[in-house]
Design a protein around this motif. Structure first.
Motif, PDB file in Angstrom:
ATOM      1  N   ASN A 129      13.332   2.522 -23.293  1.00 12.70           N
ATOM      2  CA  ASN A 129      13.488   2.355 -21.949  1.00 12.70           C
ATOM      3  C   ASN A 129      12.215   2.980 -21.212  1.00 12.70           C
ATOM      4  OD1 ASN A 129      13.978   5.162 -22.753  1.00 12.70           O
ATOM      5  ND2 ASN A 129      15.439   5.514 -21.344  1.00 12.70           N
ATOM      6  N   VAL A 130      11.527   4.052 -21.752  1.00 14.43           N
ATOM      7  CA  VAL A 130      10.296   4.429 -21.012  1.00 14.43           C
ATOM      8  C   VAL A 130       9.377   4.590 -22.271  1.00 14.43           C
ATOM      9  CG1 VAL A 130       9.392   6.654 -19.738  1.00 14.43           C
ATOM     10  CG2 VAL A 130      11.607   5.804 -19.393  1.00 14.43           C
ATOM     11  N   LEU A 131       8.061   4.155 -22.007  1.00 14.49           N
ATOM     12  CA  LEU A 131       7.282   4.082 -23.076  1.00 14.49           C
ATOM     13  C   LEU A 131       6.216   5.494 -22.893  1.00 14.49           C
ATOM     14  CD1 LEU A 131       5.906   2.174 -25.395  1.00 14.49           C
ATOM     15  CD2 LEU A 131       3.924   2.250 -23.753  1.00 14.49           C
ATOM     16  N   LYS A 132       6.731   6.486 -23.815  1.00 12.37           N
ATOM     17  CA  LYS A 132       5.961   7.953 -23.540  1.00 12.37           C
ATOM     18  C   LYS A 132       4.799   7.788 -24.868  1.00 12.37           C
ATOM     19  CE  LYS A 132      10.393  10.130 -22.190  1.00 12.37           C
ATOM     20  NZ  LYS A 132      11.027  11.231 -22.448  1.00 12.37           N
ATOM     21  N   GLU A 133       3.806   8.640 -24.369  1.00 11.19           N
ATOM     22  CA  GLU A 133       2.937   8.786 -25.513  1.00 11.19           C
ATOM     23  C   GLU A 133       3.368   9.824 -26.507  1.00 11.19           C
ATOM     24  OE1 GLU A 133      -1.611  10.515 -25.060  1.00 11.19           O
ATOM     25  OE2 GLU A 133      -1.172   9.173 -23.377  1.00 11.19           O
ATOM     26  N   VAL A 134       3.262   9.026 -27.894  1.00 15.86           N
ATOM     27  CA  VAL A 134       3.744   9.581 -28.889  1.00 15.86           C
ATOM     28  C   VAL A 134       2.733   9.469 -30.053  1.00 15.86           C
ATOM     29  CG1 VAL A 134       5.592   9.979 -30.680  1.00 15.86           C
ATOM     30  CG2 VAL A 134       6.084   9.000 -28.276  1.00 15.86           C
ATOM     31  N   LYS A 135       2.108  10.784 -30.838  1.00 19.01           N
ATOM     32  CA  LYS A 135       1.067  10.731 -31.572  1.00 19.01           C
ATOM     33  C   LYS A 135       1.343  10.205 -32.768  1.00 19.01           C
ATOM     34  CE  LYS A 135      -0.940  14.431 -32.960  1.00 19.01           C
ATOM     35  NZ  LYS A 135      -1.196  15.829 -33.185  1.00 19.01           N
ATOM     36  N   ASP A 136       0.598   9.119 -33.357  1.00 18.05           N
ATOM     37  CA  ASP A 136       0.971   8.368 -34.611  1.00 18.05           C
ATOM     38  C   ASP A 136       1.271   9.574 -35.784  1.00 18.05           C
ATOM     39  OD1 ASP A 136       0.021   6.309 -33.236  1.00 18.05           O
ATOM     40  OD2 ASP A 136      -1.637   5.889 -34.644  1.00 18.05           O
ATOM     41  N   GLY A 137       2.163   9.441 -36.678  1.00 17.60           N
ATOM     42  CA  GLY A 137       2.440  10.266 -37.506  1.00 17.60           C
ATOM     43  C   GLY A 137       3.508  11.389 -37.234  1.00 17.60           C
ATOM     44  N   THR A 138       3.860  11.168 -35.794  1.00 17.71           N
ATOM     45  CA  THR A 138       5.191  12.016 -35.236  1.00 17.71           C
ATOM     46  C   THR A 138       6.496  11.774 -36.104  1.00 17.71           C
ATOM     47  OG1 THR A 138       4.016  12.246 -33.178  1.00 17.71           O
ATOM     48  CG2 THR A 138       6.466  12.849 -33.256  1.00 17.71           C
ATOM     49  N   PHE A 139       7.138  12.743 -36.609  1.00 16.44           N
ATOM     50  CA  PHE A 139       8.677  12.474 -36.989  1.00 16.44           C
ATOM     51  C   PHE A 139       9.326  12.105 -36.035  1.00 16.44           C
ATOM     52  CE2 PHE A 139       8.458  15.524 -41.152  1.00 16.44           C
ATOM     53  CZ  PHE A 139       6.951  15.003 -41.195  1.00 16.44           C
ATOM     54  N   ILE A 140      10.181  10.829 -36.491  1.00 14.94           N
ATOM     55  CA  ILE A 140      10.901  10.418 -35.249  1.00 14.94           C
ATOM     56  C   ILE A 140      12.520  10.497 -35.836  1.00 14.94           C
ATOM     57  CG2 ILE A 140      12.101   8.304 -34.297  1.00 14.94           C
ATOM     58  CD1 ILE A 140       9.174   9.145 -33.281  1.00 14.94           C
ATOM     59  N   TYR A 141      13.528  11.116 -35.077  1.00 15.39           N
ATOM     60  CA  TYR A 141      14.781  11.351 -35.519  1.00 15.39           C
ATOM     61  C   TYR A 141      15.828  10.388 -34.741  1.00 15.39           C
ATOM     62  CZ  TYR A 141      13.103  15.517 -37.686  1.00 15.39           C
ATOM     63  OH  TYR A 141      12.631  16.467 -38.499  1.00 15.39           O
ATOM     64  N   ARG A 142      16.994   9.987 -35.205  1.00 14.71           N
ATOM     65  CA  ARG A 142      17.811   9.515 -34.387  1.00 14.71           C
ATOM     66  C   ARG A 142      18.990  10.288 -34.187  1.00 14.71           C
ATOM     67  NH1 ARG A 142      20.238   3.832 -36.254  1.00 14.71           N
ATOM     68  NH2 ARG A 142      20.859   4.954 -38.272  1.00 14.71           N
ATOM     69  N   ASN A 143      19.345  10.544 -32.689  1.00 10.42           N
ATOM     70  CA  ASN A 143      20.142  11.689 -32.331  1.00 10.42           C
ATOM     71  C   ASN A 143      21.580  11.096 -31.696  1.00 10.42           C
ATOM     72  OD1 ASN A 143      19.201  11.490 -29.788  1.00 10.42           O
ATOM     73  ND2 ASN A 143      18.707  13.551 -29.510  1.00 10.42           N
ATOM     74  N   ASN A 144      21.372   9.649 -31.401  1.00 12.07           N
ATOM     75  CA  ASN A 144      22.499   8.865 -31.017  1.00 12.07           C
ATOM     76  C   ASN A 144      22.672   7.565 -31.510  1.00 12.07           C
ATOM     77  OD1 ASN A 144      24.638   8.846 -28.777  1.00 12.07           O
ATOM     78  ND2 ASN A 144      23.672   6.979 -28.181  1.00 12.07           N
TER      79      ASN A 144
END
Length: 624
Positions: free
Chosen positions: A370-385
């Motif tokens: 919904n909003v493109l945020k700056e996220v560093k490559d290699g960041t761990f991504i979790y799904r909380n919904n």
């Protein structure tokens, strides 16, 4: 006799309680109109009564939480409410305030809430001898301590198995009330422990900025269920009277399947489940798929790893994978094919804060947020919904519980008789006056009759076995078969409820000595009646509850097994080989105007939190 082992689920309300039972709970705990330690999860007497009816059908129990401390002007309201709860069939009350032990009560079973800080074997034995039938143990205990308590006190023991952890010893957190008159012991905790703090050392240097230093992970000791049962636990409690139905169904079904595999396997000789019926699910439960802050087994296996959840007090959810790269207005994420439109994702940003995005669209392995945020490559991504999971679990038919029955249709002199026998041995009999006529073709319609009798539909029953014993090929209209089936099951429900046996226990006043003769404010004595109870049991000095007498700015507001020194790898006992340079004390937590000092009691392995103007000696690490 085999020992019953129970899964105890939280119920925010009637709908949540019924969902917990449908998912396999053996018991539920729920708040009544007042005096429960979650002031925004109260329920009417009528709703509690409806839940009792529903639960008892499956031989499941309903416990009502009355675990706040009481003031003198509330005692009569509390007493009359207890009589109402007894009259509607509630199985037990979960209490903290000893004033209840002094009241003129019906013969209702009492459990000591974890808010009564149950971690000492002598005090737990005292409660048992005073008439308490079950004790909800403090979450900080390890397996060895639980076994010691069980051997010494010989009382039913309940222990938390999943859900949020209070960082403080339960019943002994005064942070919220000292900061603004919202008392945790009165059901309105402000959760100061989940705020971000700066950590400052004795030289005034900031060691850590803006981190949730008192926020700890959620509990999951489901792998330890067999060991805990052997140590004496009979009830496994899920935390969460404020949580939604999806969380409850997910947790209950997960634990039901885990416990059943033990009860049907290694534990089958000695243990049995505590209620009736069998559940079927349309979803695969997994604790990571609903609210969680990451998991810890806390201290059940001693102190061994970090338990803090410093980045955020919010739900972390399920680990998906690392961010591979950002392309245009989309992210490429490892295992991105697991994600769906509407999912909520969580990651830790460069300021070490929890951040999140919603998935507007997931296609061809690309995630459009919904909003493109700056996220560093290699960041761990979790799904909380987990949108797709929530959609499945929310459906009423995602967890269904049925009681198994055997049906027998026979003939009588004047017609027919249908007998239903359920898995617990209850029997319901219906007779139909009906002329006996052979079928027109002279052939049996047994299969047709069985098909009709098997249609148990929305009832709580299944017909697992159907037998028909006719001397000839009698004819019976479908409408009559259906009517008999409906009546036999309606009657069976009434019979089951009539045959439900509630355990009762009439309290008798006792005067055996309490293990202490002096009680400080941490015993939470907030009314004359509780004072009278302790005095009769030999206590000579009783300090008033914190809520009635705190000293602003100088009070001890928390005692905890959680240790910030340990989290920093600066523990002089457990980590002495890696400590390096010691931290300069006192350590201070600061959040805006809020400021607390930390005191470390290494002998009992506890940390205390004091308000900023408190004075205390700093222990030297000289006792090894």
């Amino acid at each position: 006799m085999k020992k019953k082992i129970e899964i105890l689920a939280p119920a925010k309300d009637l709908i949540g309680g019924m969902a917990a039972i449908n998912s396999g709970a053996d018991a539920v705990y729920i708040g009544a109109p007042q005096f429960g330690a979650r002031s925004n999860a109260n329920n009417s007497i009528e709703d509690v009564a409806a839940l009792v009816q529903y639960a008892h059908l499956f031989n499941a129990q309903v416990f009502v939480v009355m675990n706040t401390i009481l003031y003198d002007n509330e005692l009569e309201t509390c007493r009359s409410m207890i009589w109402e709860l007894y009259d509607i069939g509630v199985d037990a009350l979960i209490i903290q305030d000893m004033a209840i032990m002094e009241m003129d009560l019906p013969p209702i079973v009492l459990h000591a809430s974890t808010q009564a800080n149950n971690r000492d074997a002598d005090k737990i034995k005292f409660l048992k001898d005073a008439g308490i039938k079950r004790v909800v143990l403090a979450r900080e205990l390890n397996l060895h301590q639980i076994k010691t308590i069980y051997d010494h006190a010989d009382v039913e023991l309940e222990f938390f198995v999943t859900g949020a952890l209070c960082v403080s010893f339960s019943g002994n957190c005064y942070m919220s009330v000292a900061n603004g008159e919202r008392s945790a012991n009165r059901g309105s905790c402000a959760q100061n422990c989940r705020l971000p703090y700066n950590l400052i050392d004795g030289n005034g240097e900031t060691l850590i900025r803006n981190s949730h230093l008192l926020s700890i992970k959620d509990l999951d000791i489901s792998e330890q269920i067999p060991n805990l049962i052997e140590a004496g636990i009979v009830s496994f409690k899920i935390e969460g009277r404020l949580k939604d139905v999806v969380y409850v169904k997910n947790n209950v079904s997960y634990l039901r399947q885990k416990l059943d595999s033990y009860l049907e396997g290694a534990g089958s000789e000695k243990y049995i489940k505590a209620s009736s019926g069998t559940c079927t699910y349309t979803f695969d439960s997994s604790l990571s798929r609903t609210f969680n802050r990451g998991y810890t087994d806390y201290f059940v296996n001693e102190r061994h790893s970090s338990i803090g959840s410093w980045e955020s007090p919010k739900s972390k959810g399920q680990y998906i994978g690392k961010l591979i790269r950002t392309v245009g207005n989309a992210y490429e994420i490892e295992n991105g094919e697991l994600l769906n439109n509407g999912d909520g994702l969580c990651f830790i940003n460069e300021n070490n804060e929890a951040d999140g995005i919603y998935v507007n669209k997931a296609e061809n392995g690309k995630i459009y947020p919904n909003v493109l945020k700056e996220v560093k490559d290699g960041t761990f991504i979790y799904r909380n919904n987990d949108a797709a999971f929530i959609k499945i679990v929310e459906r009423e038919d995602s967890a269904v519980r049925k009681l198994s029955t055997t049906l027998l249709l026979t003939e009588t002199e004047t017609g027919f008789e249908l007998i239903a026998t359920d898995e617990d041995g209850n029997v319901s009999i219906v007779n139909l006056e009906h002329a006996k006529e052979q079928t027109k073709t002279g052939e049996s319609i047994e299969e047709n009759i069985k098909t009709q009798l098997a249609k148990t539909g929305f009832t709580p029953y299944t017909a697992n076995e159907i037998n028909i014993m006719f001397s000839q090929n009698w004819f019976l209209p479908i409408s009559k078969i259906n009517e008999m089936r409906r009546t036999v099951y309606d009657q069976l429900t009434e019979i089951r409820l009539a045959n439900y046996k509630r355990e009762e226990h009439q309290l008798v006043k006792t005067s055996h000595p309490y293990p202490e003769t002096k009680l400080d404010f941490m015993y939470n004595v907030s009314n004359k009646t509780a004072r009278k109870f302790y005095e009769r049991h030999g206590v000579t000095e009783i300090e008033k509850a914190f809520e009635l007498q705190w000293d602003p700015g100088k009070s001890r507001v928390m005692t905890t097994k959680y240790c910030i020194k340990y989290e920093l790898k600066k523990c002089p006992i457990h980590q002495k080989d890696i400590v390096g340079v010691k931290v300069k004390e006192p350590l201070v937590l600061k959040q805006g105007e809020l400021e607390y000092k930390l005191k470390f009691n290494c002998k009992p392995c506890e940390m205390e939190i004091w308000e900023k103007d408190a004075e205390f000696e700093i222990e030297e690490d000289h006792f090894h």
